[in-house]
Scaffold this active site. Structure first.
Site: not given
Ligand SMILES: Nc1ncnc2c1ncn2[C@@H]1O[C@H](COP(=O)(O)OP(=O)(O)O)[C@@H](O)[C@H]1O
Ligand SMILES: [Mg+2]
Length: 239
Positions: A17, A38, A42, A55, A116-119, A175
């Site tokens: 995300t 999205k 879930s 998301d 954006e996919g899920a998982g 990331n």
């Molecule tokens: N570069 C980053 N620095 C700090 N926290 C991050 C960073 N990237 C992701 N996070 C934290 O990790 C968690 C998962 O990120 P997210 O983008 O929601 O993952 P996904 O969409 O793959 O499930 C979130 O709570 C986000 O705040």
């Molecule tokens: Mg996400």
């Protein structure tokens, strides 16, 4: 001419995300009209009696996508399970044709649509289809978000290898969702260039406070030109 890409990850919670939002902002700054999607979300909390897809709402806000939330997020589920299971438990029938129809409508309204996919890549969406199958159904190339931890080389190579069996892979974004603490995390970018199986298209630093202002700056960490160059135009779009 419109185009799109599908953001997947080496796992859930790896930063899909955040990366999708950063890319949306960077593309917007280049003057593109950016749509987001999205398809199934879930773990949606209840707000005022309605499931609230966090998301999808975040991506809508960050991209400026004005499309209705029902197109951006056709399926929202309460349980924090893979969409196929949450849907089964909640009596929701997920229909790939409906997702494709929503995507086509978004594609007709925007220059580019970020899905954006899920998982992770093989997370089940319906009984016999995973996120990988959804990307195929939408005819979209994949961008893989990888979490910078020990083990990411294997996770990334596995994801890229399986993704390439059915779709084009644009590349990988590494990331730092947790602070860098180990030698492996410092060497992972170079390691992914050697063994990741796809171009490294960006590295996102860790930030304890992921504010909107901060995410706006993250586009600079992505190779947006390379991503745009690699994304093919949609065959069926009007623009
Ligand atoms: N570069 C980053 N620095 C700090 N926290 C991050 C960073 N990237 C992701 N996070 C934290 O990790 C968690 C998962 O990120 P997210 O983008 O929601 O993952 P996904 O969409 O793959 O499930 C979130 O709570 C986000 O705040
Ligand atoms: Mg996400």
């Amino acid at each position: 001419m419109s185009c799109g890409l599908f953001v997947t990850g080496t796992d859930t919670g790896v930063g899909k995300t955040i990366v999708t939002a950063a890319l949306a902002i960077a593309l917007r700054r280049r003057g593109l009209c950016v749509g987001v999607m999205k398809p199934a979300e879930s773990g949606c909390p209840l707000e005022q009696g309605q499931l609230s897809p966090q998301d999808a709402l975040f991506l809508k806000e960050m991209s400026g996508c004005a499309a209705p939330l029902t197109l951006i997020n056709p399926y929202r589920l309460a349980q924090a399970l893979t969409p196929a299971l949450a849907a089964e438990h909640e009596g929701v029938v997920i229909d790939l044709d409906h997702i494709r129809d929503c995507y086509d409508q978004l594609a007709a309204m925007h220059d580019i649509v970020l899905v954006e996919g899920a998982g992770g890549l093989l997370a089940p969406l319906i009984d016999r289809s995973s996120m990988r199958d959804l990307a195929v159904r939408l005819e979209l190339p994949l961008l893989v978000v990888a979490r910078n931890v020990l083990g990411v080389i294997n996770h990334t190579a596995l994801t890229v290898t399986v993704a390439r069996q059915t779709s084009a892979v644009l590349g990988v974004v590494l990331n730092n969702s947790v602070p860098i603490e180990q030698a492996a995390e410092q060497s992972n970018a170079a390691a992914l260039r050697r063994w990741g199986g796809a171009p490294l298209l960006g590295q996102i630093p860790y930030s304890a406070a992921l504010s909107r202002d901060y995410i706006e700056l993250l586009g600079a960490e992505l190779d947006v030109a390379a991503i745009l160059q690699a994304v093919p135009a949609s065959k069926n779009s009007e623009r």
